[in-house]
Motif scaffolding. Sequence first.
Motif, PDB file in Angstrom:
ATOM      1  N   ILE A 189      22.244  52.320  77.944  1.00 40.64           N
ATOM      2  CA  ILE A 189      21.352  52.404  79.097  1.00 40.64           C
ATOM      3  C   ILE A 189      20.542  51.107  79.170  1.00 40.64           C
ATOM      4  O   ILE A 189      19.878  50.717  78.199  1.00 40.64           O
ATOM      5  CB  ILE A 189      20.418  53.620  78.985  1.00 40.64           C
ATOM      6  CG1 ILE A 189      21.242  54.916  78.862  1.00 40.64           C
ATOM      7  CG2 ILE A 189      19.494  53.700  80.188  1.00 40.64           C
ATOM      8  CD1 ILE A 189      20.410  56.158  78.617  1.00 40.64           C
ATOM      9  N   LEU A 190      20.592  50.451  80.325  1.00 44.84           N
ATOM     10  CA  LEU A 190      19.962  49.152  80.521  1.00 44.84           C
ATOM     11  C   LEU A 190      18.698  49.285  81.365  1.00 44.84           C
ATOM     12  O   LEU A 190      18.458  50.302  81.995  1.00 44.84           O
ATOM     13  CB  LEU A 190      20.944  48.206  81.227  1.00 44.84           C
ATOM     14  CG  LEU A 190      22.377  48.148  80.694  1.00 44.84           C
ATOM     15  CD1 LEU A 190      23.223  47.226  81.571  1.00 44.84           C
ATOM     16  CD2 LEU A 190      22.417  47.703  79.245  1.00 44.84           C
ATOM     17  N   ASP A 191      17.896  48.217  81.378  1.00 46.63           N
ATOM     18  CA  ASP A 191      16.787  48.030  82.334  1.00 46.63           C
ATOM     19  C   ASP A 191      15.721  49.114  82.192  1.00 46.63           C
ATOM     20  O   ASP A 191      15.642  50.047  82.999  1.00 46.63           O
ATOM     21  CB  ASP A 191      17.328  47.981  83.755  1.00 46.63           C
ATOM     22  CG  ASP A 191      16.263  47.520  84.748  1.00 46.63           C
ATOM     23  OD1 ASP A 191      15.171  47.120  84.306  1.00 46.63           O
ATOM     24  OD2 ASP A 191      16.524  47.586  85.963  1.00 46.63           O
ATOM     25  N   TRP A 192      14.849  48.940  81.234  1.00 44.33           N
ATOM     26  CA  TRP A 192      13.846  49.956  80.897  1.00 44.33           C
ATOM     27  C   TRP A 192      12.473  49.660  81.474  1.00 44.33           C
ATOM     28  O   TRP A 192      11.469  50.196  81.003  1.00 44.33           O
ATOM     29  CB  TRP A 192      13.761  50.093  79.375  1.00 44.33           C
ATOM     30  CG  TRP A 192      14.957  50.809  78.835  1.00 44.33           C
ATOM     31  CD1 TRP A 192      16.161  50.276  78.488  1.00 44.33           C
ATOM     32  CD2 TRP A 192      15.071  52.219  78.624  1.00 44.33           C
ATOM     33  NE1 TRP A 192      17.019  51.276  78.072  1.00 44.33           N
ATOM     34  CE2 TRP A 192      16.376  52.471  78.143  1.00 44.33           C
ATOM     35  CE3 TRP A 192      14.184  53.293  78.805  1.00 44.33           C
ATOM     36  CZ2 TRP A 192      16.827  53.754  77.836  1.00 44.33           C
ATOM     37  CZ3 TRP A 192      14.626  54.565  78.490  1.00 44.33           C
ATOM     38  CH2 TRP A 192      15.937  54.787  78.012  1.00 44.33           C
ATOM     39  N   GLU A 193      12.378  48.861  82.510  1.00 43.73           N
ATOM     40  CA  GLU A 193      11.053  48.491  82.991  1.00 43.73           C
ATOM     41  C   GLU A 193      10.297  49.659  83.614  1.00 43.73           C
ATOM     42  O   GLU A 193       9.071  49.673  83.626  1.00 43.73           O
ATOM     43  CB  GLU A 193      11.129  47.329  83.968  1.00 43.73           C
ATOM     44  CG  GLU A 193      11.825  47.625  85.271  1.00 43.73           C
ATOM     45  CD  GLU A 193      11.800  46.424  86.224  1.00 43.73           C
ATOM     46  OE1 GLU A 193      11.372  45.333  85.796  1.00 43.73           O
ATOM     47  OE2 GLU A 193      12.191  46.594  87.386  1.00 43.73           O
ATOM     48  N   GLY A 194      10.989  50.666  84.148  1.00 45.23           N
ATOM     49  CA  GLY A 194      10.294  51.734  84.865  1.00 45.23           C
ATOM     50  C   GLY A 194      10.239  53.063  84.145  1.00 45.23           C
ATOM     51  O   GLY A 194       9.890  54.078  84.756  1.00 45.23           O
ATOM     52  N   TRP A 195      10.514  53.088  82.834  1.00 46.90           N
ATOM     53  CA  TRP A 195      10.569  54.362  82.135  1.00 46.90           C
ATOM     54  C   TRP A 195       9.179  54.995  82.024  1.00 46.90           C
ATOM     55  O   TRP A 195       8.154  54.324  82.093  1.00 46.90           O
ATOM     56  CB  TRP A 195      11.187  54.185  80.743  1.00 46.90           C
ATOM     57  CG  TRP A 195      10.270  53.571  79.714  1.00 46.90           C
ATOM     58  CD1 TRP A 195      10.019  52.240  79.531  1.00 46.90           C
ATOM     59  CD2 TRP A 195       9.497  54.269  78.739  1.00 46.90           C
ATOM     60  NE1 TRP A 195       9.123  52.061  78.495  1.00 46.90           N
ATOM     61  CE2 TRP A 195       8.789  53.290  77.988  1.00 46.90           C
ATOM     62  CE3 TRP A 195       9.324  55.611  78.419  1.00 46.90           C
ATOM     63  CZ2 TRP A 195       7.934  53.628  76.951  1.00 46.90           C
ATOM     64  CZ3 TRP A 195       8.471  55.948  77.379  1.00 46.90           C
ATOM     65  CH2 TRP A 195       7.782  54.958  76.649  1.00 46.90           C
TER      66      TRP A 195
END
Length: 269
Positions: A189-195
């Motif tokens: 799972i990529l791109d964790w900026e909005g978790w």
Amino acid sequence: MFEAPAPATAGRMLAAQQHAADQFGLRATGCRVWGYRGRTLSSAASPHWLRVICAETGTEGGTLWDGPSSSRALPASVPRPGLFRIRDWITEGYAYRAELYALAPDPIVASRPVLDEDPGLPEAWWKEMSAALDALAGVPPPTDREAVREEYLRRVIPAFTGHQVEAAITWSTAHGDLHYGNVTRGPHILDWEGWGRAPYGYDAATLYLYALLIPEVAAHIRTELAPILDRPEARTGLLTVAAQILQAQDRTDFYAELADPVREYLARL
């Protein structure tokens, strides 16, 4: 994922990427992956992945800026490329952050967020993804990170879906942008900026509803994710994603494509 931004923005971000690569002793190679309006720029920097994010000076920080670094505290059972190093700098009125990741060993599932063909993901992939979502949902929702705000979903769900929101919402921790351009065939799972905090089932709902252009594939995904989506508390997560699609249909092409299938889904809900 997005088109290249205006030339001035593209030139500035390419210069920042080159600066970051020099700082890390690497060379950015391969396909450039642009974020929305050029806010981010990513590409391979063998044997790593280099991502650069930008904001006007004084506006850096906050949820999106610190999302990837704070996600390092999540359990290893949530598969994602490791984040090794971070570099911050400011120049000519802009703040930059460079993030150096492990390079995911497998390709992304799709080149855009929604599916327009069967990706042929095996049953084992869905079992691993379901286990990852369970592990993520088991993390106590952070108090300082909201992937979806309660005020927002209580406003847009009735406005765009015609359904009402339950009085009590079950919250859990979510990735917050789990579309098919942000998952690999690993899966990673990529791109964790909005978790952060979201209604239960939000990530699974995204994977399901973003497949509605291919009804037979969507039906298969709905079966694979049934342990999550069949739970009554997942209803708010499903309605939230549906409302977001319908709200954005006039400004985003792939949401416009999904709008009618989402309306048909809501009529059956």
